[in-house]
Enzyme design. Structure first.
Site, PDB file in Angstrom:
ATOM      1  N   HIS A  47     -28.047   4.525   0.016  1.00  0.00           N
ATOM      2  CA  HIS A  47     -28.239   3.076   0.152  1.00  0.00           C
ATOM      3  C   HIS A  47     -27.060   2.345  -0.467  1.00  0.00           C
ATOM      4  O   HIS A  47     -26.531   2.781  -1.484  1.00  0.00           O
ATOM      5  CB  HIS A  47     -29.549   2.634  -0.534  1.00  0.00           C
ATOM      6  CG  HIS A  47     -30.016   1.296  -0.068  1.00  0.00           C
ATOM      7  ND1 HIS A  47     -29.529   0.126  -0.587  1.00  0.00           N
ATOM      8  CD2 HIS A  47     -30.902   0.958   0.894  1.00  0.00           C
ATOM      9  CE1 HIS A  47     -30.108  -0.891   0.031  1.00  0.00           C
ATOM     10  NE2 HIS A  47     -30.941  -0.417   0.940  1.00  0.00           N
TER      11      HIS A  47
ATOM     12  N   GLU B  19     -36.216   3.764   4.730  1.00  0.00           N
ATOM     13  CA  GLU B  19     -36.471   4.172   6.110  1.00  0.00           C
ATOM     14  C   GLU B  19     -37.217   5.508   6.183  1.00  0.00           C
ATOM     15  O   GLU B  19     -37.934   5.768   7.138  1.00  0.00           O
ATOM     16  CB  GLU B  19     -35.155   4.302   6.895  1.00  0.00           C
ATOM     17  CG  GLU B  19     -34.210   3.126   6.774  1.00  0.00           C
ATOM     18  CD  GLU B  19     -34.630   1.931   7.601  1.00  0.00           C
ATOM     19  OE1 GLU B  19     -35.809   1.842   7.963  1.00  0.00           O
ATOM     20  OE2 GLU B  19     -33.778   1.086   7.880  1.00  0.00           O
TER      21      GLU B  19
HETATM   22  N1  COA Z   1     -26.032  11.912   4.264  1.00  0.00           N
HETATM   23  C1  COA Z   1     -24.870  12.530   3.936  1.00  0.00           C
HETATM   24  N2  COA Z   1     -23.826  11.923   3.343  1.00  0.00           N
HETATM   25  C2  COA Z   1     -23.977  10.619   3.056  1.00  0.00           C
HETATM   26  C3  COA Z   1     -25.153   9.924   3.354  1.00  0.00           C
HETATM   27  C4  COA Z   1     -26.203  10.609   3.973  1.00  0.00           C
HETATM   28  N3  COA Z   1     -27.341  10.002   4.291  1.00  0.00           N
HETATM   29  N4  COA Z   1     -25.011   8.637   2.952  1.00  0.00           N
HETATM   30  C5  COA Z   1     -23.786   8.534   2.428  1.00  0.00           C
HETATM   31  N5  COA Z   1     -23.151   9.727   2.493  1.00  0.00           N
HETATM   32  C6  COA Z   1     -21.801  10.020   2.027  1.00  0.00           C
HETATM   33  C7  COA Z   1     -20.803   9.518   3.051  1.00  0.00           C
HETATM   34  O1  COA Z   1     -20.505  10.506   4.017  1.00  0.00           O
HETATM   35  C8  COA Z   1     -19.612   9.173   2.191  1.00  0.00           C
HETATM   36  O2  COA Z   1     -18.879  10.343   1.973  1.00  0.00           O
HETATM   37  P1  COA Z   1     -17.266  10.285   1.807  1.00  0.00           P
HETATM   38  O3  COA Z   1     -17.058   9.623   0.492  1.00  0.00           O
HETATM   39  O4  COA Z   1     -16.878  11.717   1.851  1.00  0.00           O
HETATM   40  O5  COA Z   1     -16.768   9.491   2.979  1.00  0.00           O
HETATM   41  C9  COA Z   1     -20.206   8.710   0.895  1.00  0.00           C
HETATM   42  O6  COA Z   1     -21.552   9.227   0.870  1.00  0.00           O
HETATM   43  C10 COA Z   1     -20.287   7.196   0.758  1.00  0.00           C
HETATM   44  O7  COA Z   1     -20.790   6.662   2.001  1.00  0.00           O
HETATM   45  P2  COA Z   1     -20.698   5.124   2.403  1.00  0.00           P
HETATM   46  O8  COA Z   1     -21.030   4.985   3.835  1.00  0.00           O
HETATM   47  O9  COA Z   1     -19.394   4.559   1.946  1.00  0.00           O
HETATM   48  O10 COA Z   1     -21.798   4.536   1.470  1.00  0.00           O
HETATM   49  P3  COA Z   1     -22.609   3.257   1.722  1.00  0.00           P
HETATM   50  O11 COA Z   1     -23.118   2.819   0.412  1.00  0.00           O
HETATM   51  O12 COA Z   1     -21.867   2.278   2.512  1.00  0.00           O
HETATM   52  O13 COA Z   1     -23.790   3.835   2.635  1.00  0.00           O
HETATM   53  C11 COA Z   1     -25.654   3.930   3.997  1.00  0.00           C
HETATM   54  C12 COA Z   1     -25.033   3.363   2.716  1.00  0.00           C
HETATM   55  C13 COA Z   1     -27.138   3.601   3.997  1.00  0.00           C
HETATM   56  C14 COA Z   1     -24.985   3.270   5.221  1.00  0.00           C
HETATM   57  C15 COA Z   1     -25.458   5.467   4.048  1.00  0.00           C
HETATM   58  O14 COA Z   1     -26.022   6.068   2.913  1.00  0.00           O
HETATM   59  C16 COA Z   1     -26.020   6.096   5.327  1.00  0.00           C
HETATM   60  O15 COA Z   1     -25.345   6.090   6.360  1.00  0.00           O
HETATM   61  N6  COA Z   1     -27.260   6.668   5.276  1.00  0.00           N
HETATM   62  C17 COA Z   1     -27.872   7.262   6.423  1.00  0.00           C
HETATM   63  C18 COA Z   1     -28.439   6.200   7.358  1.00  0.00           C
HETATM   64  C19 COA Z   1     -29.660   5.525   6.775  1.00  0.00           C
HETATM   65  O16 COA Z   1     -30.580   6.155   6.262  1.00  0.00           O
HETATM   66  N7  COA Z   1     -29.686   4.188   6.880  1.00  0.00           N
HETATM   67  C20 COA Z   1     -30.785   3.375   6.406  1.00  0.00           C
HETATM   68  C21 COA Z   1     -30.359   2.545   5.247  1.00  0.00           C
HETATM   69  S1  COA Z   1     -31.694   1.663   4.527  1.00  0.00           S
END
Ligand code: COA
Length: 377
Positions: free
Chosen positions: A256, A314
């Protein structure tokens, strides 16, 4: 010279004071109008939570009865809105598109008297629009709301035509309360920006529905459910998760932007799902979800000890809504049915002490260009 600092995505920019909700991402806390989420999830009906968000206090018994009556009076759809939904169903529109159309048409056949009244109309209409659309798209006639049922129970009743069990109603109510408000997320901010022009709340909520529809905002519980059903069939959680991570994919329902620990809504929804499945759902499916949660959390922390990736809202949304019988195509519209409580609360708060939301942009385009007649271009 004015400040030219750019905060892309407005990250960490504070643009308003709010009494609606407070998020502590490090501690994993969500507070709704002063009440910890778990407290509301355990005790409140959705009507009480919405009243609380609008008025910053819980209703008396008399106020609650009157609020329920107001919602009942606004729940029916006008023939014009029903015609619109029939046209959308004939076109096989996505449920969120149909909801956007239905919300935009909410004032057809309903007179409103000021922002508070518009807020009541909107909260009342959303479940009816979604349920009527779902039935029409599946070749069934809409089911009229039942004035004796609560807001949550009415939604389930209008979807299926059958009175829901107490466990189903309570499960849905916990979900609605858990996601009713969450700070200045994209759809809530959109609603506040729109209403800050002192336009009406129906316009603001139509825009908010549009924002929620985007895959970056309201879209993950469907894929979570697909994953859980897949693992439930194969029985191999670790194999599934390892394969996905090896392919460089993210595991849906984990991580998140705001929470660095387990999303507090995941905790509340996990308990709600557990109670629900204990009272009659397919208990084995809930057990699969628990296994996927532990397996994935362990694998993610092994592979990425630098990150703290825990379950987000979610994950258990998918488990709970699936148990209650809400089809996954309606997960985002069901989210909107909850969040309209927060959207309207923020719009009313914005109007209480309004200043038009009007940020600036840094111009990076061309300069001193000379006009060329069309035949010379
Ligand atoms: N599974 C595997 N790796 C994950 C992950 C997940 N669910 N969520 C984040 N990561 C990893 C990313 O690959 C990234 O790796 P890197 O540093 O090697 O590139 C790192 O964690 C940071 O990711 P980032 O997208 O910059 O973090 P964020 O804070 O912007 O992400 C989300 C938040 C929710 C977009 C992200 O965790 C995600 O895509 N989750 C899955 C989708 C989901 O459940 N969405 C509902 C949100 S309520």
């Amino acid at each position: 010279m004015t400040d030219q600092t750019i905060n892309e995505g407005l990250e960490n920019v504070i643009v308003a004071e709010t009494r609606r909700s407070y998020i502590d991402g490090d501690a994993g806390e969500l507070v709704i109008a002063g009440y910890p989420l778990a407290e509301l999830a355990e005790h409140a009906t959705f009507e009480e939570t919405v009243f609380l968000l609008w008025n910053d206090r819980l209703p008396t018994a008399e106020e609650l009865a009157s609020f329920r009556a107001d919602l009942a009076a606004y729940r029916d759809l006008s023939d014009a809105t029903l015609d619109l939904l029939r046209a959308a169903a004939a076109d096989d529109a996505d449920p969120m598109d149909a909801l956007r159309m239905g919300v935009a048409a909410a004032t057809l056949g309903h007179e409103t008297d000021g922002p508070e009244d518009e807020a009541r109309l909107l909260v009342a209409q959303l479940p009816t629009i979604v349920a009527a659309y779902w039935r029409l798209r599946n070749g069934n006639e809409p089911v009229a709301p039942d004035g004796d049922l609560s807001h949550a129970a009415n939604y389930l009743y209008m979807l299926t035509g059958e009175k829901p069990t107490d466990a189903e109603t309570r499960g849905l109510e916990t979900y609605l309360n858990s996601v009713v408000d969450h700070g200045l997320n994209a759809s809530t901010f959109s609603g506040r920006a729109i209403v800050s022009t002192e336009t009406d709340l129906v316009s603001a909520v139509t825009g908010a529905v549009g924002a929620l529809k985007g895959p970056l905002h309201g879209g993950a519980p469907g894929p979570v459910l697909d994953m859980l059903l897949d693992i439930h069939n194969s029985g191999d959680a670790a194999g599934y998760v390892e394969d996905k991570l090896d392919e460089g994919e993210r595991i849906m329902g984990f991580g998140h932007r705001v929470y660095n620990v387990r999303d507090p809504r995941a905790a509340v929804l996990s308990s709600a799902a557990e109670s629900f499945y204990e009272s009659g759902g397919e208990r084995a499916f809930f057990e699969t979800a628990k296994t996927v949660e532990t397996t994935t959390t362990d694998l993610l922390s092994e592979r990425r000890p630098d990150l703290s990736l825990a379950t987000n809202v979610e994950f258990y949304t998918a488990v709970l809504l699936h148990g209650i019988g809400i089809p996954s195509e309606l997960f985002t519209t069901t989210f909107a049915i909850a969040r309209v409580g927060g959207w309207t609360a923020h719009c009313l708060e914005q109007l209480d002490d309004n200043r038009i939301i009007r940020p600036r942009s840094a111009y990076v385009g061309g300069e001193n260009r000379e006009w060329q007649p069309v035949e010379e271009r």
